[in-house]
Design an enzyme around this catalytic site. Sequence first.
Site, PDB file in Angstrom:
ATOM      1  CE  LYS A 179      -1.483   2.799   3.352  1.00  0.00           C
ATOM      2  NZ  LYS A 179      -1.571   3.955   2.287  1.00  0.00           N
ATOM      3  CD  GLU A 254      12.272   5.087   8.791  1.00  0.00           C
ATOM      4  OE1 GLU A 254      12.289   5.677   9.597  1.00  0.00           O
ATOM      5  OE2 GLU A 254      12.653   5.480   7.048  1.00  0.00           O
ATOM      6  CB  CYS A 288      12.781   9.835   8.954  1.00  0.00           C
ATOM      7  SG  CYS A 288      13.606   8.508   7.908  1.00  0.00           S
TER       8      CYS A 288
END
Length: 480
Positions: A179, A254, A288
Amino acid sequence: MDLADAPPALLVRRHLHVAGDWVEPADGGTIPVENPATGEVIGQVPAGTPADVDWAVAAARAAFPGWAATAPAERAAHLDRLHAALAARADEIARTVALELGTPLKLATRVQAGLPLTVLRGMVDLAARLPAEETIGNSLVVREPVGVVGSITPWNYPLHQVVAKVAPALAAGCTVVLKPSELTPLTAYLLFDAVTEAGLPPGVVNLVPGTGPVVGVAIAAHPDVDLVSFTGSTATGRRIAHLAADRIARVALELGGKSANVILADADLPTAVKVGVGNALLNSGQTCTAWTRMLVHRDRYAEALDLVAAAVAGYRPGDPFDPATRLGPLVSAAQAERVRGHVDRALADGTRLVAGGPDAPLPPRGHFVAPTVLADVHPDSALAQEEVFGPVLAVIPFADTDEAVAIANNSRYGLAGAVWSADEEAALAVARRLRTGQVDVNGGAFNPLAPFGGYKQSGLGRELGGYGVEEFTELKAIQR
């Protein structure tokens, strides 16, 4: 035709990819895809449903025994053909990312399209060398594929994050249901065009676009998904972990980061600042691992702020297809508003504005936020603790190395970081003290074969390289 000039109808994708075919979805409606640089809708994809997830998981489950039994060299050959098909689409990938995410085209070409190809190339080589076996006494210890993997990926690196999950899962012998983010799904379709061209066996990898609360939850809670691999916010990761825990399924997460860039007193300050600003503003701060906290020794603090202001001035926001643009928009109006809110609160708390801010000039349309630098940030403040995920840099002074380490570790996150010093051994000693999964010393280059992941609330497990493949395996001991 140049995608930048294409009418929206050419960017509409109407199908799922299940069991090796492009198939009609259940009646879940559609999701519009926006160009964040203009606010215009440029295409649409299906809004998947739980029924679509059931279909895709069943296809992956049916394909698993055959793919798991496929010789490692043959799996590597499949990934090699996928790499070739994807490489042939590199320009199209870069332009699509520039359209649906707003990454400047030069950066999209080098990082958004280039890095996934590097990662996939490495996985081809690793796949050919699997499986690893070990003899311990009278036991033969073998690694076997975990099974069906549900991969739920974010919008900020829409191909890299997919390849970093799908490629090692396939190398390990797993099958996958993917997805992609509903904000940047078009790039995933280019990957599946390559999957079709490469001729991967039916059901080995499947695509179900949709929203997190519908498709993401259906994948995370599905009884036939053996491992859920997710990249995104810590809050969503916590929800996925809860769903998986209800059925004792494995997760690889993560999550967020609030990485510290520690600049010691003897560092090459101009280089440390230049590289630090570039890292903090990479992909408009939507990264990130961004070094969003710059920690500078008090003796060089004023000098560093002058260098930071000068460096940030070179990041001009604008059209991603303009070669002069160094900073694109944020992915959505909601994300831009969230980032502005962080800046406004910090200024209201008395933080010093060094560059950018709410009054800085911006393009007349699109979801832009000016590159902003805030100084004298308290280590316990919201700006120093919360992941902003935008082009905002917090600068914090420290008195000595112990205080720098304490400030750097003063975070619920532990994903990445950096240390700068003329004494490499001293920098390495600080790097060892940082509670984070990755540390760059004096600008050390990113290594796509090294393990990637975080401590604390930055997640569970590791991606990339051999460690990334191991994440998708189970251990079996056979006594003889």
